[in-house]
Design a protein around this motif. Structure first.
Motif, PDB file in Angstrom:
ATOM      1  N   VAL A  97      36.607  34.785  27.805  1.00 29.45           N
ATOM      2  CA  VAL A  97      36.539  35.862  28.801  1.00 29.45           C
ATOM      3  C   VAL A  97      37.902  36.531  28.918  1.00 29.45           C
ATOM      4  CG1 VAL A  97      35.759  36.519  31.100  1.00 29.45           C
ATOM      5  CG2 VAL A  97      34.925  34.393  30.078  1.00 29.45           C
ATOM      6  N   GLU A  98      37.888  37.860  28.877  1.00 32.24           N
ATOM      7  CA  GLU A  98      39.122  38.622  29.024  1.00 32.24           C
ATOM      8  C   GLU A  98      38.932  39.685  30.093  1.00 32.24           C
ATOM      9  OE1 GLU A  98      42.291  41.320  26.392  1.00 32.24           O
ATOM     10  OE2 GLU A  98      40.552  40.387  25.434  1.00 32.24           O
ATOM     11  N   GLY A  99      39.812  39.702  31.072  1.00 29.01           N
ATOM     12  CA  GLY A  99      39.742  40.675  32.151  1.00 29.01           C
ATOM     13  C   GLY A  99      40.681  40.282  33.265  1.00 29.01           C
ATOM     14  N   SER A 100      40.937  41.225  34.165  1.00 33.24           N
ATOM     15  CA  SER A 100      41.840  40.978  35.302  1.00 33.24           C
ATOM     16  C   SER A 100      43.173  40.421  34.834  1.00 33.24           C
ATOM     17  CB  SER A 100      41.176  40.013  36.306  1.00 33.24           C
ATOM     18  OG  SER A 100      39.956  40.537  36.781  1.00 33.24           O
ATOM     19  N   ASP A 101      43.690  40.987  33.733  1.00 36.41           N
ATOM     20  CA  ASP A 101      44.990  40.593  33.170  1.00 36.41           C
ATOM     21  C   ASP A 101      45.036  39.121  32.757  1.00 36.41           C
ATOM     22  OD1 ASP A 101      46.094  43.174  33.543  1.00 36.41           O
ATOM     23  OD2 ASP A 101      46.451  42.707  35.651  1.00 36.41           O
ATOM     24  N   SER A 102      43.888  38.583  32.359  1.00 39.63           N
ATOM     25  CA  SER A 102      43.817  37.194  31.930  1.00 39.63           C
ATOM     26  C   SER A 102      42.871  37.069  30.742  1.00 39.63           C
ATOM     27  CB  SER A 102      43.333  36.301  33.084  1.00 39.63           C
ATOM     28  OG  SER A 102      43.282  34.957  32.701  1.00 39.63           O
ATOM     29  N   HIS A 103      43.109  36.071  29.909  1.00 41.33           N
ATOM     30  CA  HIS A 103      42.296  35.840  28.717  1.00 41.33           C
ATOM     31  C   HIS A 103      42.175  34.336  28.537  1.00 41.33           C
ATOM     32  CE1 HIS A 103      41.594  36.774  24.146  1.00 41.33           C
ATOM     33  NE2 HIS A 103      40.613  36.082  24.687  1.00 41.33           N
ATOM     34  N   ALA A 136      23.697  34.117  34.440  1.00 38.58           N
ATOM     35  CA  ALA A 136      23.795  34.549  35.840  1.00 38.58           C
ATOM     36  C   ALA A 136      24.984  33.947  36.563  1.00 38.58           C
ATOM     37  CB  ALA A 136      22.511  34.178  36.578  1.00 38.58           C
ATOM     38  N   THR A 137      25.912  33.312  35.828  1.00 41.99           N
ATOM     39  CA  THR A 137      27.002  32.619  36.509  1.00 41.99           C
ATOM     40  C   THR A 137      28.390  33.048  36.029  1.00 41.99           C
ATOM     41  OG1 THR A 137      26.930  30.734  34.976  1.00 41.99           O
ATOM     42  CG2 THR A 137      25.554  30.608  36.947  1.00 41.99           C
ATOM     43  N   LEU A 138      28.503  34.229  35.464  1.00 40.43           N
ATOM     44  CA  LEU A 138      29.805  34.696  35.002  1.00 40.43           C
ATOM     45  C   LEU A 138      30.793  34.917  36.133  1.00 40.43           C
ATOM     46  CD1 LEU A 138      28.798  37.225  32.185  1.00 40.43           C
ATOM     47  CD2 LEU A 138      30.070  35.077  31.894  1.00 40.43           C
ATOM     48  N   GLN A 139      30.291  35.135  37.342  1.00 38.57           N
ATOM     49  CA  GLN A 139      31.183  35.408  38.465  1.00 38.57           C
ATOM     50  C   GLN A 139      32.015  34.195  38.869  1.00 38.57           C
ATOM     51  OE1 GLN A 139      28.258  37.082  41.175  1.00 38.57           O
ATOM     52  NE2 GLN A 139      29.269  39.068  41.098  1.00 38.57           N
ATOM     53  N   GLN A 140      31.737  33.030  38.290  1.00 37.57           N
ATOM     54  CA  GLN A 140      32.562  31.871  38.620  1.00 37.57           C
ATOM     55  C   GLN A 140      33.944  31.958  37.980  1.00 37.57           C
ATOM     56  OE1 GLN A 140      31.537  28.045  36.579  1.00 37.57           O
ATOM     57  NE2 GLN A 140      29.979  29.264  35.537  1.00 37.57           N
ATOM     58  N   TYR A 141      34.102  32.838  36.991  1.00 37.24           N
ATOM     59  CA  TYR A 141      35.363  32.910  36.252  1.00 37.24           C
ATOM     60  C   TYR A 141      36.283  33.989  36.826  1.00 37.24           C
ATOM     61  CZ  TYR A 141      32.690  30.056  33.044  1.00 37.24           C
ATOM     62  OH  TYR A 141      31.930  29.053  32.510  1.00 37.24           O
ATOM     63  N   ALA A 142      37.538  33.639  36.990  1.00 39.40           N
ATOM     64  CA  ALA A 142      38.506  34.539  37.609  1.00 39.40           C
ATOM     65  C   ALA A 142      38.727  35.802  36.789  1.00 39.40           C
ATOM     66  CB  ALA A 142      39.833  33.812  37.805  1.00 39.40           C
ATOM     67  N   GLU A 143      38.440  35.760  35.491  1.00 35.23           N
ATOM     68  CA  GLU A 143      38.635  36.946  34.645  1.00 35.23           C
ATOM     69  C   GLU A 143      37.569  38.018  34.862  1.00 35.23           C
ATOM     70  OE1 GLU A 143      40.478  33.404  32.916  1.00 35.23           O
ATOM     71  OE2 GLU A 143      38.412  33.825  33.505  1.00 35.23           O
ATOM     72  N   VAL A 144      36.469  37.646  35.480  1.00 36.85           N
ATOM     73  CA  VAL A 144      35.365  38.583  35.696  1.00 36.85           C
ATOM     74  C   VAL A 144      35.560  39.302  37.031  1.00 36.85           C
ATOM     75  CG1 VAL A 144      32.863  38.803  35.980  1.00 36.85           C
ATOM     76  CG2 VAL A 144      33.798  37.171  34.321  1.00 36.85           C
ATOM     77  N   PRO A 145      35.571  40.633  37.039  1.00 37.87           N
ATOM     78  CA  PRO A 145      35.771  41.384  38.283  1.00 37.87           C
ATOM     79  C   PRO A 145      34.720  41.026  39.333  1.00 37.87           C
ATOM     80  CG  PRO A 145      35.971  42.830  36.388  1.00 37.87           C
ATOM     81  CD  PRO A 145      35.448  41.529  35.869  1.00 37.87           C
ATOM     82  N   ASN A 146      35.114  41.021  40.571  1.00 38.00           N
ATOM     83  CA  ASN A 146      34.213  40.646  41.657  1.00 38.00           C
ATOM     84  C   ASN A 146      33.385  41.850  42.095  1.00 38.00           C
ATOM     85  OD1 ASN A 146      32.988  39.054  43.564  1.00 38.00           O
ATOM     86  ND2 ASN A 146      34.613  39.287  45.083  1.00 38.00           N
ATOM     87  N   THR A 147      32.490  42.285  41.191  1.00 31.30           N
ATOM     88  CA  THR A 147      31.629  43.431  41.460  1.00 31.30           C
ATOM     89  C   THR A 147      30.180  43.029  41.260  1.00 31.30           C
ATOM     90  OG1 THR A 147      31.757  44.172  39.151  1.00 31.30           O
ATOM     91  CG2 THR A 147      33.399  45.056  40.684  1.00 31.30           C
ATOM     92  N   GLU A 148      29.260  43.773  41.872  1.00 33.38           N
ATOM     93  CA  GLU A 148      27.838  43.455  41.750  1.00 33.38           C
ATOM     94  C   GLU A 148      27.358  43.545  40.303  1.00 33.38           C
ATOM     95  OE1 GLU A 148      24.881  44.903  44.344  1.00 33.38           O
ATOM     96  OE2 GLU A 148      26.259  45.176  46.033  1.00 33.38           O
ATOM     97  N   ALA A 150      28.785  42.874  37.656  1.00 32.00           N
ATOM     98  CA  ALA A 150      29.277  41.812  36.781  1.00 32.00           C
ATOM     99  C   ALA A 150      28.477  40.522  36.925  1.00 32.00           C
ATOM    100  CB  ALA A 150      30.750  41.535  37.076  1.00 32.00           C
ATOM    101  N   GLY A 151      27.631  40.438  37.943  1.00 34.69           N
ATOM    102  CA  GLY A 151      26.990  39.173  38.255  1.00 34.69           C
ATOM    103  C   GLY A 151      25.950  38.699  37.275  1.00 34.69           C
ATOM    104  N   LEU A 152      25.113  39.592  36.787  1.00 38.88           N
ATOM    105  CA  LEU A 152      23.985  39.196  35.948  1.00 38.88           C
ATOM    106  C   LEU A 152      24.105  39.820  34.571  1.00 38.88           C
ATOM    107  CD1 LEU A 152      21.204  37.959  35.442  1.00 38.88           C
ATOM    108  CD2 LEU A 152      20.178  39.957  36.550  1.00 38.88           C
ATOM    109  N   ARG A 172      31.883  44.716  28.475  1.00 32.81           N
ATOM    110  CA  ARG A 172      31.222  45.165  29.695  1.00 32.81           C
ATOM    111  C   ARG A 172      32.052  46.198  30.449  1.00 32.81           C
ATOM    112  NH1 ARG A 172      28.946  40.529  33.181  1.00 32.81           N
ATOM    113  NH2 ARG A 172      27.120  41.899  33.389  1.00 32.81           N
ATOM    114  N   GLY A 173      32.948  46.865  29.747  1.00 33.87           N
ATOM    115  CA  GLY A 173      33.752  47.927  30.339  1.00 33.87           C
ATOM    116  C   GLY A 173      35.036  47.418  30.953  1.00 33.87           C
ATOM    117  N   ASP A 174      34.929  46.720  32.071  1.00 35.21           N
ATOM    118  CA  ASP A 174      36.135  46.233  32.739  1.00 35.21           C
ATOM    119  C   ASP A 174      36.442  44.774  32.397  1.00 35.21           C
ATOM    120  OD1 ASP A 174      33.986  45.170  34.092  1.00 35.21           O
ATOM    121  OD2 ASP A 174      34.469  46.100  36.029  1.00 35.21           O
TER     122      ASP A 174
END
Length: 269
Positions: A97-103, A136-148, A150-152, A172-174
């Protein structure tokens, strides 16, 4: 036109809450309006998959914990789809996972359980009949933006009915998600003592979740699409519960038929 029914906030339909993942930085986030929009936009073969995953996430978001563990989520969704006669299987993968300045690479040495009871790696739910997989559980990772949005994640299976052996990158864009399949002997690495010990609770949560979502699928604006899906048992459930009233309480989610008898989905042939 029938009024749209929102998912009922029934604690019995929720999954057993696991220990928080050490990397978790987000809580589950999705609205009932987003779930309804996703279901309305889904094709008939994808509709029940989107329904159970979306409503499960919505229930999770109401509880406001950190986003759920992949194993707990996959088990609950697996048993929910089984109530509709839709077969699925859980597969462990290595997740990048890459995002939020983390990989970060999760499970890079191979998926396994840690001594503290957390799972090192990730799992997805493979649904061969639909030619898709659910995450359905990608939101558990800090690299995934906390947006609706991104959840599913629901994607096409690379080999039609299987995840295959090729790396699967999804931009997924961001944020970027890359699934690294593992050798066949490692795909069941998720079967740890915790998953086995609490299997009955996941099964019960899946059954209640399936009933909750079926209550939505039989409404006028979704009924025709549901009956156009390629799942015979799902058709039988919708038809058998014509005119039935839903009941949701601490004893679970069930249906009261015209004669007064209460049934669960498993009671319907």
């Amino acid at each position: 036109m029938a009024r749209r029914r929102n998912p009922k906030k029934d604690k019995s339909a929720r999954r057993r809450r696991p220990t928080r993942h050490p990397s978790a930085g987000n809580q589950a986030r999705i609205s009932v309006e987003t779930v309804s929009q996703l279901m309305l936009a889904a094709s008939p073969d994808a509709l029940p998959l989107v329904g159970v995953a979306g409503v499960w996430l919505w229930n999770l978001a109401q509880d406001a914990p950190s986003a759920a563990y992949c194993v707990a989520g996959c088990l609950t969704l697996h048993y929910a789809l089984a109530e509709y006669g839709i077969s699925s299987r859980i597969e462990a993968v290595i997740l990048e996972v890459e995002g939020s300045d983390s990989h970060t690479l999760y499970g890079g040495d191979g998926p396994c359980w840690n001594s503290d009871g957390t799972f090192n790696g990730h799992t997805v739910l493979v649904v061969p009949e639909a030619g898709r997989f659910l995450d359905a559980t990608l939101q558990q990772y800090a690299e995934v933006p906390n947006t609706e949005r991104a959840g599913l994640l629901m994607g096409r299976l690379p080999e039609g009915v299987a995840f295959g052996a090729a790396v699967l990158p999804l931009d997924r864009g961001d944020h970027l998600v890359v699934y690294h399949p593992v050798p066949e002997e490692q795909r069941n690495a998720w079967r740890g003592p915790g998953a086995v010990a609490h299997d009955a609770k996941f099964r019960q949560a899946g059954a209640n979740l399936a009933a909750n979502v079926l209550d939505m699928l039989r409404l006028e604006h979704l009924r025709d699409k549901t009956l156009a899906s390629p799942y015979p048992r799902l058709h039988r459930l919708v038809e058998a519960l014509e005119g039935a009233e839903s009941v949701a309480d601490g004893h679970g989610y069930r249906f009261r038929q015209r004669g007064g008898a209460e049934v669960r989905l498993a009671d319907i042939p």
